[in-house]
Design a protein around this motif. Structure first.
Motif, short mmCIF file in Angstrom:
data_model
loop_
_atom_site.label_atom_id
_atom_site.label_comp_id
_atom_site.label_asym_id
_atom_site.label_seq_id
_atom_site.Cartn_x
_atom_site.Cartn_y
_atom_site.Cartn_z
N PHE A 8 0.84 -1.19 0.00
CA PHE A 8 0.00 0.00 0.00
C PHE A 8 0.88 1.24 0.00
CE2 PHE A 8 -2.54 -3.27 2.11
CZ PHE A 8 -3.70 -3.21 1.36
N VAL A 9 0.41 2.27 -0.68
CA VAL A 9 1.07 3.57 -0.69
C VAL A 9 0.83 4.22 0.66
CG1 VAL A 9 1.07 5.84 -1.80
CG2 VAL A 9 0.71 3.79 -3.16
N SER A 10 1.78 4.99 1.12
CA SER A 10 1.60 5.73 2.37
C SER A 10 0.37 6.62 2.27
CB SER A 10 2.84 6.58 2.64
OG SER A 10 2.66 7.36 3.77
N ILE A 11 -0.38 6.71 3.36
CA ILE A 11 -1.65 7.46 3.35
C ILE A 11 -1.45 8.92 2.97
CG2 ILE A 11 -1.60 7.99 5.83
CD1 ILE A 11 -4.78 7.12 3.90
N ASP A 12 -0.33 9.51 3.33
CA ASP A 12 -0.12 10.92 3.00
C ASP A 12 0.19 11.13 1.52
OD1 ASP A 12 2.33 9.66 3.34
OD2 ASP A 12 3.32 11.45 4.11
N ARG A 13 0.50 10.08 0.78
CA ARG A 13 0.78 10.18 -0.65
C ARG A 13 -0.41 9.76 -1.51
NH1 ARG A 13 5.51 6.81 -2.09
NH2 ARG A 13 5.33 7.93 -4.05
N LEU A 14 -1.45 9.32 -0.88
CA LEU A 14 -2.62 8.82 -1.59
C LEU A 14 -3.39 9.98 -2.21
CD1 LEU A 14 -3.62 5.93 -1.88
CD2 LEU A 14 -5.15 6.34 0.01
N THR A 15 -3.69 9.89 -3.50
CA THR A 15 -4.38 10.98 -4.19
C THR A 15 -5.77 10.59 -4.70
OG1 THR A 15 -3.31 10.37 -6.28
CG2 THR A 15 -2.22 12.05 -4.93
N ARG A 16 -6.12 9.32 -4.62
CA ARG A 16 -7.45 8.90 -5.07
C ARG A 16 -8.51 9.37 -4.09
NH1 ARG A 16 -7.54 2.98 -4.99
NH2 ARG A 16 -5.80 3.16 -3.56
N PRO A 17 -9.73 9.59 -4.53
CA PRO A 17 -10.77 10.05 -3.62
C PRO A 17 -11.27 8.98 -2.66
CG PRO A 17 -11.65 9.81 -5.82
CD PRO A 17 -10.17 9.58 -5.92
N THR A 18 -11.22 7.71 -3.06
CA THR A 18 -11.70 6.63 -2.21
C THR A 18 -10.76 5.43 -2.29
OG1 THR A 18 -13.09 5.69 -3.95
CG2 THR A 18 -14.13 7.28 -2.45
N VAL A 19 -10.88 4.55 -1.31
CA VAL A 19 -10.13 3.29 -1.31
C VAL A 19 -11.08 2.14 -1.00
CG1 VAL A 19 -7.90 4.28 -0.70
CG2 VAL A 19 -9.45 3.58 1.11
N SER A 20 -10.63 0.94 -1.29
CA SER A 20 -11.43 -0.25 -1.01
C SER A 20 -11.47 -0.52 0.50
CB SER A 20 -10.81 -1.45 -1.72
OG SER A 20 -9.56 -1.79 -1.11
N THR A 21 -12.32 -1.44 0.88
CA THR A 21 -12.42 -1.81 2.28
C THR A 21 -11.10 -2.39 2.78
OG1 THR A 21 -14.79 -2.21 2.07
CG2 THR A 21 -13.67 -3.25 3.95
N ARG A 22 -10.45 -3.21 1.98
CA ARG A 22 -9.18 -3.81 2.38
C ARG A 22 -8.12 -2.74 2.61
NH1 ARG A 22 -6.32 -9.14 0.37
NH2 ARG A 22 -8.42 -9.82 0.78
N GLU A 23 -8.07 -1.75 1.71
CA GLU A 23 -7.10 -0.66 1.88
C GLU A 23 -7.42 0.18 3.10
OE1 GLU A 23 -5.76 0.71 -2.50
OE2 GLU A 23 -7.93 0.56 -2.19
N ALA A 24 -8.69 0.53 3.26
CA ALA A 24 -9.10 1.33 4.42
C ALA A 24 -8.77 0.61 5.73
CB ALA A 24 -10.59 1.65 4.34
N ALA A 25 -9.00 -0.69 5.76
CA ALA A 25 -8.70 -1.48 6.96
C ALA A 25 -7.20 -1.43 7.26
CB ALA A 25 -9.16 -2.92 6.76
N PHE A 26 -6.39 -1.50 6.23
CA PHE A 26 -4.93 -1.42 6.43
C PHE A 26 -4.55 -0.09 7.05
CE2 PHE A 26 -0.87 0.16 4.87
CZ PHE A 26 0.00 -0.81 5.37
N TYR A 27 -5.03 1.02 6.47
CA TYR A 27 -4.67 2.34 6.97
C TYR A 27 -5.19 2.58 8.38
CZ TYR A 27 -3.21 3.36 2.22
OH TYR A 27 -2.57 3.34 1.00
N LEU A 28 -6.33 2.01 8.71
CA LEU A 28 -6.93 2.22 10.03
C LEU A 28 -6.50 1.17 11.06
CD1 LEU A 28 -10.49 3.13 8.78
CD2 LEU A 28 -8.81 4.69 9.78
N ASN A 29 -5.69 0.21 10.61
CA ASN A 29 -5.22 -0.87 11.47
C ASN A 29 -6.39 -1.65 12.08
OD1 ASN A 29 -3.23 -2.48 12.59
ND2 ASN A 29 -3.11 -1.25 14.46
N ARG A 30 -7.33 -1.98 11.23
CA ARG A 30 -8.51 -2.77 11.61
C ARG A 30 -8.67 -3.91 10.61
NH1 ARG A 30 -7.84 -0.27 15.48
NH2 ARG A 30 -9.18 1.20 16.54
#
Length: 69
Positions: A8-30
């Motif tokens: 996954f790209v670092s959250i501060d470098r992310l430019t897309r408006p949305t992410v998938s559930t799997r990506e969001a879970a990674f960033y939120l540590n859930r």
């Protein structure tokens, strides 16, 4: 148990408006299941958008929750 490892790209470098559930879970540590529960019950700190029957988690909301500019 074999698990698919994604990079996954670092959250501060992310430019897309949305992410998938799997990506969001990674960033939120859930776990993704936790986010599915949040979406189903509308009880979590974030609300996903539903796009053609799929959940899309707003990157701006994730960044705000994590305190990332």
């Amino acid at each position: 148990i074999w698990e698919l490892r994604m990079s996954f790209v670092s959250i501060d470098r992310l430019t897309r408006p949305t992410v998938s559930t799997r990506e969001a879970a990674f960033y939120l540590n859930r776990r993704p299941q936790t986010l599915y529960i949040w979406a189903c019950r509308e009880s979590g700190p974030l609300r996903p958008k539903r796009i053609q029957g799929r959940l899309a988690w707003p990157v701006a909301d994730i960044k705000k929750l994590l305190g990332v500019d």
